[in-house]
Design an enzyme around this catalytic site. Sequence first.
Site, short mmCIF file in Angstrom:
data_model
loop_
_atom_site.label_atom_id
_atom_site.label_comp_id
_atom_site.label_asym_id
_atom_site.label_seq_id
_atom_site.Cartn_x
_atom_site.Cartn_y
_atom_site.Cartn_z
N GLU A 38 -0.68 -5.73 19.24
CA GLU A 38 -1.13 -6.40 18.01
C GLU A 38 -1.40 -7.94 18.52
O GLU A 38 -2.07 -8.62 18.19
CB GLU A 38 -0.72 -5.83 16.90
N THR A 93 -19.56 -9.38 12.99
CA THR A 93 -17.87 -9.34 13.49
C THR A 93 -17.66 -8.01 13.53
O THR A 93 -16.46 -7.35 14.09
CB THR A 93 -17.19 -10.24 12.71
C1 DMJ Z 1 -12.92 -5.40 12.39
O1 DMJ Z 1 -13.10 -4.98 11.14
C2 DMJ Z 1 -13.68 -6.79 12.63
O2 DMJ Z 1 -13.73 -6.93 14.11
C3 DMJ Z 1 -12.76 -8.12 12.18
O3 DMJ Z 1 -13.64 -9.15 12.20
C4 DMJ Z 1 -11.73 -8.01 12.66
N1 DMJ Z 1 -10.83 -6.95 12.59
C5 DMJ Z 1 -11.45 -5.57 12.68
C6 DMJ Z 1 -11.38 -4.92 13.97
O4 DMJ Z 1 -10.08 -5.29 14.74
#
Ligand code: DMJ
Length: 677
Positions: free
Chosen positions: A542, A653
């Site tokens: 992580e 994202t």
């Molecule tokens: C997702 O929900 C998206 O990429 C977000 O921007 C960050 N975390 C998670 C994946 O790790």
Amino acid sequence: ALAGVLPVYSKRGGSWALRRVFRSREKVLILCVGLTFLLICIGPIFYLPDLRGGLSNKVDNVYKVYKEMQKAGPELILPPPPLPDSVEAAADHHHGLLHNHDGLHHNLLDTQQQDHHRLEDKQRLLDKINNDAELRVLEKPKIVQISSTEANKGEVQAEENNIKIEVPKGAAEAAAVVQPPAAAAASGGAAAPADSVVVVQGGEDPDPTARQRREKVKEMVLHAWRGYKSYAWGKNELRPVSKRGHTAGIFGRQDMGATIVDALDTLYIMGLTEEFNEGRNWVHNNLDFNQLRSEMSVFETNIRFVGGLLSIYALTGDPVFRDRALHIGRKLLPAFDTPTGIPYALTNVANGISKNYAWASGGSSILSEFGTLHLEFVYLSDVSGDPIFREKVMRIRDVVRKMDVPGGLYPNYLNPKTGKWGQRHTSLGALGDSFYEYLIKAYVQSGSKDEVAREMYETAIKAITDKLVMKSHSGLTYIAESKHDRLEHKMDHLACFTAGMYGMGAHVLNSEIVENHMEIAEGIANTCHESYVRTPTGLGPESFRFSEGIEARALKSSEKYYILRPEVVEGWFYMWRYTKNPKYREWAWNMVLALEKHCRVEGGYTGIQNVYMDNPQKDDVQQSFLFAETFKYLYLIFSDDTLLSLDQWVFNTEAHPLPVVGHNSMYRKAKDAEGQW
Ligand code: DMJ
């Protein structure tokens, strides 16, 4: 029996006097107390699980606990020993680093044996995959191209293998493999260059290995989907080990089928028509935020639900998806009623009451949350014709743009009432990440017209590059975090997305600021790969750190888990598209093998608790972003570049592709949308 012997106090005439005989009510009471006492003493023999089943079972249970502790291993007392990984050994040896930072020596023979076993495992897995391919388990369904008249009938029959493609009435483009720009423009799409062809399915690579690997990824998707469908249909996520539903706090307390919505576009681009239709029908019949009574995260709801629905609307033209996105988008609006227009993090969808997380620096909103609404809200206004969403994100941007940014580094917290920054913590990982991502992507989404987004990105990325981009002893590029002007040499898995972001900036901007950004992008993609190969599982932690004695490795136990996150392969995907260096495909393939070995279970895919263990414990959660992101990037890296071309699509994202204005005939702007940039 005790009644005549023991003294009892009784109240008589206002004073207490000693009495030697019990009344019958008192006798019953004493009997009850006695029985309860007996039950407490003897009950555990029958009821406590640890004592059930006699002595042999007790020994078993003690042994189980002992085994669990053994699994946690020496970490209970000591930090883990350096990796028995030949790559790290070679790298550290080469750079003359102090290898055994915690004073433990590892046995070379063990290392060789483990390497040997890993190779054997890898070979077995490859054989299984080849065998699967031969058995045609991985056979790809045929997707037919249909005419608008056929589509309007409601459903069509595939030509060769009887796969039904249901098409909602009126959505002529829904099952089209390739849509000619002229046709889409006529149906309200934004004008696209005449020679552009938009490919949203197919996209097979000429290389047979890539094709075979892509089929493997598709088989993984099917396995995960079937697990979800069997054990958690309609729930937010699946617990693949215990085979039941799972709901994380980010989704509120109710079942809103987050996995279905997050998976739809991935199923669609893979041509998994039957599964796509199952999901589409669920959305049509069940996805209704009017039923919600709990608080939702504005950010998560936006990137997964609104973004997912808008993406599949763009891909198919099915109005059900646009209407649901609009319905959900409207539910989020009360969160924006703050003195500054910076939204709160949470909103109660039933009554509009909104607030921030109690832990977030003096009631602040979070940069990566309020900064990650732009792409979806702008597109939602364009396809719905309702300008409110665009207005909301433009206001956020105006506020942020006019603020003083200490040292050019945006703090992660901003108070929505006072308009002041909170704690001075800057990060490209948790709490900051996608704010920066959305600046460059807003510019791309606008067809390179959004000058404000470009300027904000260039200024922000310059400060980050100057102040936070670092090199480790051995030359690994990483991005540190800044806390009250002090650097913390730690990088989150989340921050690995920056490989793609730097690459994209270098690719689309014409500025001296981005001159060395391709080099930085490649450096970050490589460092994130190092964080994977320095573990026995081949999956990365992580967070990982850089110091005198440590490079690209987690330090604390709380940093060692892997929850099926996509950011590392996301970076490799962009790098593959921009550079065509085959190493990115190889890295992605090794990730597939690692996922198969450590995360695949009968019920689907699970995260793991410690990437530094040979046989890590499972966290029993199949995250919805496994479908939306991890599987999608893996699939695309083994596809031809025409499938979701980066000139025509920009990924939100959560990896939901949204069309680029003026370059994509599937933009589907509503007739009355303004579309001002
Ligand atoms: C997702 O929900 C998206 O990429 C977000 O921007 C960050 N975390 C998670 C994946 O790790």
